[in-house]
Scaffold this motif. Sequence first.
Motif, PDB file in Angstrom:
ATOM      1  N   ASP A 138       5.654 -12.840 -21.172  1.00  0.00           N
ATOM      2  CA  ASP A 138       6.248 -11.868 -20.525  1.00  0.00           C
ATOM      3  C   ASP A 138       5.343 -10.342 -20.634  1.00  0.00           C
ATOM      4  N   GLN A 139       4.470 -10.569 -21.809  1.00  0.00           N
ATOM      5  CA  GLN A 139       3.737  -9.259 -21.857  1.00  0.00           C
ATOM      6  C   GLN A 139       2.863  -9.418 -20.790  1.00  0.00           C
ATOM      7  N   LEU A 140       2.022 -10.524 -20.495  1.00  0.00           N
ATOM      8  CA  LEU A 140       1.065 -11.067 -19.400  1.00  0.00           C
ATOM      9  C   LEU A 140       1.831 -10.502 -18.115  1.00  0.00           C
ATOM     10  N   GLU A 141       2.854 -10.681 -17.799  1.00  0.00           N
ATOM     11  CA  GLU A 141       3.324 -10.709 -16.421  1.00  0.00           C
ATOM     12  C   GLU A 141       3.669  -9.008 -16.323  1.00  0.00           C
ATOM     13  N   SER A 142       4.147  -8.401 -17.208  1.00  0.00           N
ATOM     14  CA  SER A 142       4.374  -6.954 -17.207  1.00  0.00           C
ATOM     15  C   SER A 142       3.254  -6.089 -16.843  1.00  0.00           C
ATOM     16  N   ALA A 143       2.110  -6.767 -17.517  1.00  0.00           N
ATOM     17  CA  ALA A 143       0.857  -5.773 -17.320  1.00  0.00           C
ATOM     18  C   ALA A 143       0.497  -6.275 -16.248  1.00  0.00           C
ATOM     19  N   ARG A 144       0.533  -7.524 -15.448  1.00  0.00           N
ATOM     20  CA  ARG A 144       0.109  -7.674 -14.427  1.00  0.00           C
ATOM     21  C   ARG A 144       0.631  -7.072 -13.163  1.00  0.00           C
ATOM     22  N   ILE A 145       2.090  -6.838 -13.394  1.00  0.00           N
ATOM     23  CA  ILE A 145       3.016  -6.004 -12.462  1.00  0.00           C
ATOM     24  C   ILE A 145       2.545  -4.702 -12.581  1.00  0.00           C
ATOM     25  N   ASP A 146       2.103  -3.977 -13.574  1.00  0.00           N
ATOM     26  CA  ASP A 146       1.541  -2.718 -13.815  1.00  0.00           C
ATOM     27  C   ASP A 146       0.265  -2.454 -13.156  1.00  0.00           C
ATOM     28  N   GLY A 147      -0.285  -3.595 -12.696  1.00  0.00           N
ATOM     29  CA  GLY A 147      -1.413  -3.498 -12.120  1.00  0.00           C
ATOM     30  C   GLY A 147      -2.788  -3.563 -12.752  1.00  0.00           C
ATOM     31  N   ALA A 148      -2.895  -3.980 -14.242  1.00  0.00           N
ATOM     32  CA  ALA A 148      -3.785  -3.953 -14.999  1.00  0.00           C
ATOM     33  C   ALA A 148      -4.932  -5.009 -14.676  1.00  0.00           C
ATOM     34  N   SER A 149      -6.216  -4.574 -14.737  1.00  0.00           N
ATOM     35  CA  SER A 149      -7.065  -5.684 -14.150  1.00  0.00           C
ATOM     36  C   SER A 149      -7.322  -6.884 -15.104  1.00  0.00           C
ATOM     37  N   LYS A 150      -8.116  -7.829 -14.796  1.00  0.00           N
ATOM     38  CA  LYS A 150      -7.979  -8.930 -15.619  1.00  0.00           C
ATOM     39  C   LYS A 150      -8.826  -8.798 -16.806  1.00  0.00           C
ATOM     40  N   TRP A 151      -9.689  -7.839 -16.785  1.00  0.00           N
ATOM     41  CA  TRP A 151     -10.591  -7.638 -17.926  1.00  0.00           C
ATOM     42  C   TRP A 151      -9.928  -6.740 -19.116  1.00  0.00           C
ATOM     43  N   LYS A 152      -8.977  -5.929 -18.330  1.00  0.00           N
ATOM     44  CA  LYS A 152      -8.132  -5.156 -19.193  1.00  0.00           C
ATOM     45  C   LYS A 152      -7.054  -6.110 -20.063  1.00  0.00           C
ATOM     46  N   ILE A 153      -6.487  -7.052 -19.194  1.00  0.00           N
ATOM     47  CA  ILE A 153      -5.614  -7.886 -19.780  1.00  0.00           C
ATOM     48  C   ILE A 153      -6.178  -8.535 -20.938  1.00  0.00           C
ATOM     49  N   PHE A 154      -7.375  -9.155 -20.671  1.00  0.00           N
ATOM     50  CA  PHE A 154      -8.067  -9.963 -21.744  1.00  0.00           C
ATOM     51  C   PHE A 154      -8.392  -9.173 -23.063  1.00  0.00           C
ATOM     52  N   TRP A 155      -8.795  -8.013 -22.662  1.00  0.00           N
ATOM     53  CA  TRP A 155      -9.268  -7.144 -24.003  1.00  0.00           C
ATOM     54  C   TRP A 155      -7.929  -6.384 -24.675  1.00  0.00           C
ATOM     55  N   LYS A 156      -7.157  -6.271 -23.827  1.00  0.00           N
ATOM     56  CA  LYS A 156      -5.923  -5.516 -24.572  1.00  0.00           C
ATOM     57  C   LYS A 156      -4.644  -6.485 -24.928  1.00  0.00           C
ATOM     58  N   ILE A 157      -4.428  -7.592 -24.575  1.00  0.00           N
ATOM     59  CA  ILE A 157      -3.446  -8.470 -24.706  1.00  0.00           C
ATOM     60  C   ILE A 157      -4.005  -9.791 -25.318  1.00  0.00           C
ATOM     61  N   THR A 158      -4.771 -10.621 -24.558  1.00  0.00           N
ATOM     62  CA  THR A 158      -5.319 -11.758 -24.875  1.00  0.00           C
ATOM     63  C   THR A 158      -6.082 -11.759 -26.335  1.00  0.00           C
ATOM     64  N   MET A 159      -7.340 -10.991 -26.420  1.00  0.00           N
ATOM     65  CA  MET A 159      -8.042 -10.741 -27.555  1.00  0.00           C
ATOM     66  C   MET A 159      -7.173 -10.438 -28.954  1.00  0.00           C
ATOM     67  N   PRO A 160      -6.553  -9.234 -28.839  1.00  0.00           N
ATOM     68  CA  PRO A 160      -5.774  -9.003 -30.015  1.00  0.00           C
ATOM     69  C   PRO A 160      -4.772 -10.079 -30.499  1.00  0.00           C
ATOM     70  N   TYR A 161      -4.146 -10.790 -29.635  1.00  0.00           N
ATOM     71  CA  TYR A 161      -3.180 -11.740 -29.943  1.00  0.00           C
ATOM     72  C   TYR A 161      -4.120 -13.140 -30.533  1.00  0.00           C
ATOM     73  N   VAL A 162      -5.209 -13.324 -30.164  1.00  0.00           N
ATOM     74  CA  VAL A 162      -5.796 -14.579 -30.494  1.00  0.00           C
ATOM     75  C   VAL A 162      -6.619 -14.160 -31.922  1.00  0.00           C
ATOM     76  N   LEU A 163      -6.937 -12.865 -31.791  1.00  0.00           N
ATOM     77  CA  LEU A 163      -7.567 -12.536 -33.271  1.00  0.00           C
ATOM     78  C   LEU A 163      -6.375 -12.521 -34.384  1.00  0.00           C
ATOM     79  N   PHE A 164      -5.049 -12.179 -33.940  1.00  0.00           N
ATOM     80  CA  PHE A 164      -4.168 -12.014 -34.980  1.00  0.00           C
ATOM     81  C   PHE A 164      -3.764 -13.265 -35.616  1.00  0.00           C
ATOM     82  N   ILE A 165      -3.716 -14.274 -34.431  1.00  0.00           N
ATOM     83  CA  ILE A 165      -3.412 -15.684 -34.963  1.00  0.00           C
ATOM     84  C   ILE A 165      -4.583 -16.329 -35.818  1.00  0.00           C
ATOM     85  N   GLN A 166      -5.980 -15.951 -35.217  1.00  0.00           N
ATOM     86  CA  GLN A 166      -6.991 -16.894 -35.732  1.00  0.00           C
ATOM     87  C   GLN A 166      -7.648 -16.070 -36.712  1.00  0.00           C
TER      88      GLN A 166
END
Lengths: 283, 490
Positions: free
Chosen positions: B369-397
């Motif tokens: 849902d986070q990814l979806e809402s970011a996409r709807i807000d028009g965030a670029s792929k890079w932004k999604i990667f750095w602002k959502i994916t990476m923090p999540y991965v770092l948190f888990i790993q």
Amino acid sequence: MAKTKKIIGSIVSHIFLALLVVIWLVPILWLVVTAFSGYPGINKAHFFPTSWSLDNFKKIFLHPDSVVQYMTWFKNTLVIAIFTCIISTIFVLMVSYAFSCMRFKGRKKIMTFSLILNMFPGVLSMIAVYFVMKSIGLTNSHLGMIIVYSAGSGLGYLIVKGFMDTIPASLREAAKVEGASEFTIFIKVVIPLCKPIIVYQIISSFLIPWGDFVLAKLMLNSGISSDWTVAIGLYNMLNRSLVNNYFSVFCAGGLLVSIPISILFIIMQKYYVEGVTGGSVKG
Amino acid sequence: MKEEKKNPFKAMGRGFANFFKGIGRYFADFGKAVVKGDAGVKCSLLFMGAGYTFKGQWLKGIFVTLIEIAFIIMCIFYAAPNLAKFGTLGTVQREAVFDPLTMQQTVNDYDNSFLILLNSIIALFIIVCFILFYIYNIKACYELQKQKEFGQHIETNKENVKSIVGNKFHLTLLSLPTLGIILMNVIPIFVLIAIAFTNYDQNHMPPNKLLDWVGFSNFKKLFTEGMGNYFGYAFKKILGWTLTWAVLATLTTFIGGILLAMLINKKTTKLPKMWRSLFIVAIAVPQFVTLLLVRNFFGDQGIVNTICSNIGFTDWLKSIGLVSSHLNYIPFLTDPHWAKFMIVIINIWVGIPYQMLIATGVLMNIPTDQLESARIDGASKWKIFWKITMPYVLFIQGPALITDFVKNINNFNVIYLLTQDVYITPDQALANANAKEVDLLVTWLFRLTNEYYNYKMASVIGIIVFIICAVFTIISFSKLIAGDREEEYQ
């Protein structure tokens, strides 16, 4: 316009992936083709062998010499692996049940302490382990190797305990109401429910002796090649004075041991993820 | 509570304070039990089973007293003779005298310093355990007395036996594994520490020679330089490379793994399972096979060198000065700089598929849902990667990343299998300390013991690595325990 861009992007990424796969598999391919080459040594000029044969496999199966005692090594490693796997699995199940299903004073503290102890790499204390084994006369013996691989295995309980935690406590309580002892619950209720994770535990502890190099090299140091495990035996073939005569035999031996090991590894890799991330991710 | 999570060291400080308070309480309870205990408790100060026997639990009483007797026998025949010599590590050197009457060598009654050391450590360990058991026993007797005073039910002998598979089952379960862990993980650590303070090396090998305590001189040797001592120089160099290597190896494989996992997981990628399996095949082959293979692949006269020289790559490298002009091959694993570079590259090859597997698991669990809402807000792929994916991965790993770092500090296989018998150091000072440029602390330690029998220096290095690992382990551990989900289901 956007669609063609997407298709081109997809093609590029597929080509890139294929390129990566080639990089990752070239050494494996080299292993396979060299194993089937018609000469025992190393071919420095060509990637693919200039002549093909099964001689290297014949040497391994039918004509062992002082350098190549592959079948003996395989048998040694298999015996060590089987006993290691039985003892480790039993130990891990015992520890996991105690930590997961029973409540006693100091449980959390002991768990924390053992987790920390388990994080220290075994490579470090190996000289001291060697001394301890030497003073009880168990170096250069397979019994010693089994003890080295399995004695400390109780520390690796995290994954199995995580699995046992998911078994509803109500099942155990129901059994207790009917008068079952903890021992009966352990054997008759919990273990049957743990089958998938037991498979994982069996495979992963079975793989340890096959992949270990350093402990075996340290413990089996007498130089008598019939005592060795596959790892040391194959390593020895790449000795400077031997590599030119045995490289292809090494490849054949490596290929033979890799096939069963790879299959087992692929079966258990889905649990690997869970183990590394401490259970916060389901593989 | 929240603050504790943010600052592991503060939490650790509080933990230490609680720890000492706990010790205080522990002895206070013991004193109370002794003072307030009845005749049974007081008798069990001498005969440990007395407290139970007086209350009718004679079976348990006999069992505990037997343990006490066994301990006393152990003390007289095992602990005392060894501990008596622990201070000097033995005084009688082994001497073999030829006896002309029997035509045989007779050996005097010599002291084996190493066995004295090992047995003393084991004896001390048993004594400490026994003291803890002794204190526990007095407290348990006092508890029993209180139970009787309050008129509670006291377990009969039969119930005592039953508890072995009943409410005391955890003791039954944990006893054997604990014994194994003590033998394989705990005693060796103490032996390692002890050897670091002796002169155990090639010139002092028991049983033929005696060992002596030398205080901190081995530590001094490792930390200082000059006067024919090359260990200080080698230690600095190797420690530097070990840490550089650990950082490089951890980061490259981590980032590479995430990128590869994302590439495979992309919606447009066909047959993701097949791609993943192909990479897994590369790591399913035992490491010692692939690493030894790759070492020959990149050998000085190896196949890669043949190909490089055929296509003119070697000459090109010569022309830009990356390969010295008197060589007619690329020294992949024989030149200090090339070897370090290649080790990191080969480790990427070994490590990325593992990291890809883990990253795949993590990425699949990202809340969509986070990814979806970011996409709807028009965030670029890079932004999604750095602002959502990476923090999540770092948190888990995050914790796993630190564990990886520790594992890489001790990555014996990659370094040893790639460089042993192949790499010869050109640096004479390093060679004097039996080290090489590409050695990690652990491979140095291993070769010091396995090839040069220099156990004292190896033990000192072992202790240093232990300390380094301990710091990182405790940091990662305080985070890992937060991921425990035990109570979630039960």
